[in-house]
Design an enzyme around this catalytic site. Structure first.
Site, PDB file in Angstrom:
ATOM      1  N   LYS A 287       0.852  -1.193   0.000  1.00 23.18           N
ATOM      2  CA  LYS A 287       0.000   0.000   0.000  1.00 23.18           C
ATOM      3  C   LYS A 287       0.887   1.240   0.000  1.00 23.18           C
ATOM      4  O   LYS A 287       1.888   1.300   0.704  1.00 23.18           O
ATOM      5  CB  LYS A 287      -0.898   0.017   1.236  1.00 23.18           C
ATOM      6  N   GLU A 375     -19.663  -7.273   9.226  1.00 23.53           N
ATOM      7  CA  GLU A 375     -20.721  -6.559   9.943  1.00 23.53           C
ATOM      8  C   GLU A 375     -21.721  -7.512  10.600  1.00 23.53           C
ATOM      9  O   GLU A 375     -22.165  -7.279  11.718  1.00 23.53           O
ATOM     10  CB  GLU A 375     -21.454  -5.613   8.981  1.00 23.53           C
ATOM     11  N   ARG A 403     -25.783  -4.035   6.102  1.00 27.19           N
ATOM     12  CA  ARG A 403     -25.276  -5.369   5.809  1.00 27.19           C
ATOM     13  C   ARG A 403     -25.549  -6.348   6.946  1.00 27.19           C
ATOM     14  O   ARG A 403     -25.384  -7.555   6.789  1.00 27.19           O
ATOM     15  CB  ARG A 403     -23.767  -5.305   5.523  1.00 27.19           C
TER      16      ARG A 403
END
Length: 640
Positions: A287, A375, A403
């Site tokens: 990243k 979630e 979700r």
């Protein structure tokens, strides 16, 4: 962004690539330089507009290689979440529009089907790519046109159950599907380097594939021998590569390989494009690759405001006193509450920083749970905690709570368990757009039995409502918006607010404005302009029915104001209360429309949807004018 014509010499190869077909005309030896130019353009672009940053820097080489090998958009390329898709946008005909990224009327910060044919699937939430790609691969098999399908998913997104549901199904199909795991954080694979890259080329090459298929046909006639050979192969691969899990799910696993080595990527993808059945390629990337500050701290550079590319410092003005955001208010409260009550447990589905739990995680590490992008698990885990006497607080974005709706209904509310939902990013969120706008939570929570819903008008009320919800013996939610409030002083002392109690903030006549949440300050301004009564409703559920009835008897018109869709929202609850008592004042419900809100600044969107001061005033005056005309027409007709 300014016109880049004067900078063309900085991007000699990139200037030749408007669409992927232009990219595919380049020689392989030119691709590393193209990737370098693409990375520099990407840094320049995001430095001016802001947006998601570190993830895209890590996928530059992969993006180039995928569009070079695959015949996009005929071949389907599905990005997961979309944080890493800016290089993809630049290479697919949108380079000259990158200056409008995440701005009102401009490019979306995520892949979006109606923006480009190359955006094959609209995303914004995590872990959907493999499921979507499975569906596309099945469709391609049905069409029999030779279409290929590729899903790119990050290691963080692999924490979600949905990704494994899709892998489990895909491995049982004979569709031609490639799943690429972009491993940029988790230590799944330390053995990256020359040996792994060489092994990947062997395992994806025709010689190995042909030998494997030939052996299967020959030894398949002698089942015990074939089984021994198969296990020997898996044992060998398992010693060198971490692919046992994916092999067991039915995939042919290749990798891990260096995701920044264009030559290795191109050769491996070229081989894998011809392979049949479900394939899995594991790449390792960094990243923030190519921007030192983002490499060192990718979390801080996940999403950025406009910045100086040489220093990394934000260009956003910080003059004046910085107001605390509602997220900051929650952060302070949850730490203070944890000091008082050692039963408090904080849970977040991979949003530690965004939900304001960084300080809590440092001070109370044994009571902090980041469950990853899961979630559903976060909510049911909270329910399990509540069953055994601890006090869970689930910090979650409004759009992410969607979700886990079944778990909220079935596991928490049905059992009437004391779980507090701290719902951040409720209402308009700005540049992230439709996928992140929290415009539905009042509607989908209001119909759930046992649920308490609170809408604080300011910072202090937010703190007191969090305390109220935490003390409540049942499911409770406090919804608050992105950003800061009006700057109201926050009291350190915490006091519970009586459930369902509204408060009259201004006494007027004829019109009563019932405000839910942080639009109260605008409602107060309109109240002054119209000499209207203004009420801070505070609770969506339970509503202060007694006050609503009293207001209806004393005023000709009831106006509700909320930063949620009108359909099924707080105003609908007021309408139902009035109808159940056979009261019939004029009613105007002001809120968000019945469609998905596009990206733009919060101020722009409030103005567009008539939720700023002038917009609320205009809607009320037009409504009053219409009703006055209707009333006069009725009087004339009665005389006639």
């Amino acid at each position: 962004m300014s016109d880049r014509s004067s900078q063309h010499s900085n991007y000699p190869l990139l200037d030749r690539v408007d669409k992927p077909e232009d990219l595919r005309r380049l020689e392989v030896k030119e691709l590393p330089e193209l990737a370098a130019e693409l990375r520099n353009f990407f840094i320049d672009s995001v430095a001016e507009t802001g947006g998601h940053f570190a993830a895209g820097l890590g996928t530059v080489e992969l993006t180039v290689a995928l569009h070079y090998i695959y015949n996009t958009p005929f071949d389907r390329l599905v990005w997961d979440t979309g944080h890493q898709s800016y290089p993809h946008k630049i290479l697919t005909g949108r380079r000259n529009r990158m200056s409008s990224l995440r701005q009102h009327g401009g490019l979306s910060g995520f892949p979006k089907r109606d923006e480009s044919d190359y955006d094959t699937f609209g995303v914004g939430h995590s872990s959907t790519s493999i499921s979507a790609a499975v569906g596309m691969a099945i469709a391609a098999q049905h069409e029999q046109q030779g279409r290929k399908t590729v899903a790119v998913i990050g290691d963080g997104a692999m924490t979600a159950g949905m990704a494994f549901e899709a892998l489990n199904h895909a491995g049982d199909l004979d569709t031609n599907l490639l799943v690429i795991l972009n491993d940029n954080e988790m230590s799944i694979s330390p053995n990256v380097g020359g040996m792994s890259n060489h092994l990947a080329r062997i395992l994806s090459g025709k010689l190995y594939s042909s030998a494997k298929e030939g052996s299967k046909k020959l030894l398949g006639r002698m089942p015990p021998v074939w089984e021994l050979a198969r296990r020997a192969e898996e044992h060998f691969k398992g010693m060198v590569i971490p692919g046992t899990l994916f092999e067991e799910l039915g995939f042919n696993y290749i990798g891990p390989i260096d995701g920044h080595d264009i030559d290795v990527l191109v050769r491996t993808l070229k081989n894998m494009r011809t392979m049949k059945g479900p394939q899995f390629l594991h790449i390792v990337t960094q990243k923030g690759k190519g921007f030192e500050l983002a490499e060192k701290n990718p979390t801080s550079y996940h999403g950025v405001s406009p910045f100086d590319r040489h220093t990394g410092k934000s260009n956003t003005s910080n003059s004046g006193v910085k107001k605390k955001s509602f997220t900051d208010i929650f952060s302070d409260w949850v730490c203070d509450m944890a000091e008082q009550d050692d039963q408090l447990m904080a849970i977040t589905p991979a949003m530690c920083s965004g939900s304001g739990l960084v300080e809590f995680s440092k001070r109370f590490p044994q009571r902090y749970f980041d469950v990853g992008i899961a979630e559903q698990h976060s909510v049911t885990m909270a329910a399990g905690m509540a069953c055994d006497g601890v006090k869970p607080v689930v910090a979650i974005y409004s759009s992410f709570l969607q979700r886990a709706y079944d778990q909220l209904v079935h596991d928490v509310a049905l059992q009437n368990l004391p779980v507090l939902f701290a719902i951040d990013r409720a209402g308009l969120v700005g540049a992230d757009g439709a996928t992140h706008t929290g415009n539905l939570d009042i509607s989908f929570l209001r119909c759930v039995p046992n649920m308490t819903i609170m809408t604080p008008a300011d910072e202090n009320e937010c703190r007191q409502m969090l305390y109220t919800g935490f003390q409540h013996n049942g499911p409770a939610s406090v919804r608050y918006p992105r950003g800061s409030g009006a700057g109201v002083e926050v009291q350190s002392e915490m006091q519970a607010i009586a459930l369902g109690s509204a408060e009259v903030r201004r006494q007027g006549k004829d019109i009563a404005i019932l405000s839910f949440g942080t639009l109260l300050d605008k409602a107060m301004q309109v109240g002054e302009m119209l000499d209207a009564t203004v009420v801070n409703m505070r609770f969506v559920k339970p509503l202060d029915a007694a006050l609503i009835i009293e207001l209806a008897l004393q005023h000709n018109t009831i106006v509700t104001v909320e930063e949620n869709v009108v359909a099924g929202g707080a105003g609908s609850g007021v309408n139902e209360t009035l109808a159940s008592h056979r009261l019939n004042p004029h009613i105007l419900n002001i809120g968000l429309p019945d469609y998905f809100v596009e990206h733009g600044s919060q101020a722009e969107l409030l103005q567009q949807y008539g939720l700023d001061r002038d917009g609320i005033h205009k809607q009320i005056t037009e409504f009053m004018t219409y009703n006055h005309c209707q009333s006069n027409d009725a009087k004339v007709k009665s005389v006639i």
